[in-house]
Design a protein around this motif. Structure first.
Motif: not given
Length: 260
Positions: A236-237, A20-25
């Motif tokens: 991050h992992y 999953p991407r973190l962008q927008g969280r």
């Protein structure tokens, strides 16, 4: 065959699991103005996460937010999580800033020594910050997240390396480790993942008042001490694993530990 022929198309479908991407969280980070917490906040902001941090020192908050805003988006407040209403104040301010959030990094902590070397007031305050605030922040985060999110505790290897000169700190970190494991089982079926990350010796002003910045820099260069950014990479992992899996515990230690 022509030298200009295109290479065969590679089927990479099973080469890596979906991440999953973190962008927008949106993430709250306690103790996010210095040390490990700041490193985590900066890394998350650089990945497109909107972060809201807290710390006790106004100058540290100003400096931390300046760095966060160089790479991404964020805000924060000064608050003492040892105060009875400190956690509630922080979470309310975060929700005023960006509404509901889906990541909680619970990191803020202070040093604590052996039981018989601390006075009663210092003992109660350490428990309030290093243990009670961990539980109450997780409580508030779970209510906000409802059915999807990530709670990451920053614990310590002190939980497993019990020493008399740090019995209070070790006891609280052991309590956090036990709580994190049980909470993972409680919240997992509800869609919330819980992880406890336990760093070993990490460069900071936090625990090593007699360990100068130059000495810490040398230890990091010798790879007998970690940088705060190393712990941020661990966070991050954890946050980029598939929703079906949970990394329940991560221990991060210097490669050359024991070489001193």
């Amino acid at each position: 065959m022509s030298d200009l022929a295109q290479p065969p198309v590679r089927d990479l479908a099973d080469a890596h699991t979906d991440r999953p991407r973190l962008q927008g969280r949106k993430a709250i980070v306690t103790g996010g103005t210095t040390g490990i917490g700041r490193a985590i906040a900066v890394l998350l902001a650089s990945e497109g996460v909107d972060v809201f941090v807290c710390g006790r020192d106004p100058q540290h908050l100003e400096d931390g937010l300046a760095r966060i805003r160089e790479v991404g988006k964020g805000d924060g407040i000064n608050v003492d999580l040892g105060d009875t209403d400190g956690v509630d104040h922080f979470v309310e301010a975060a929700r005023d800033y960006f509404g509901d959030f889906d990541i909680a990094i619970i990191n803020a902590a202070i040093p604590a020594q052996g039981l018989t070397t601390m006075d009663a007031q210092a003992l109660r305050y350490a428990i309030a910050v290093d243990f009670t605030a961990y539980l109450t922040t997780a409580y508030a985060a779970a209510k906000v997240m409802k059915n999807r999110g990530d709670i990451v505790f920053i614990g310590s290897v002190s939980a497993h390396l019990l020493g008399g000169d740090g019995s209070v700190y070790a006891g609280m970190k052991a309590g956090v480790a036990g709580f994190a494991e049980a909470l993972r089982k409680e919240l997992g079926p509800k869609g919330i993942k819980v992880c406890n990350i336990e760093p070993a010796k990490t460069g900071a002003d936090f625990q090593y008042e007699s360990y100068t910045a130059e000495e810490q820099a040398q230890a990091i260069n010798d790879e007998t001490m970690l940088r705060a950014e190393d712990i941020a990479v661990g966070v991050h992992y954890v946050l980029t694993q598939p929703r079906r899996s949970v990394v329940q515990q991560v221990v991060i230690a210097p490669r050359a530990e024991g070489a001193e």
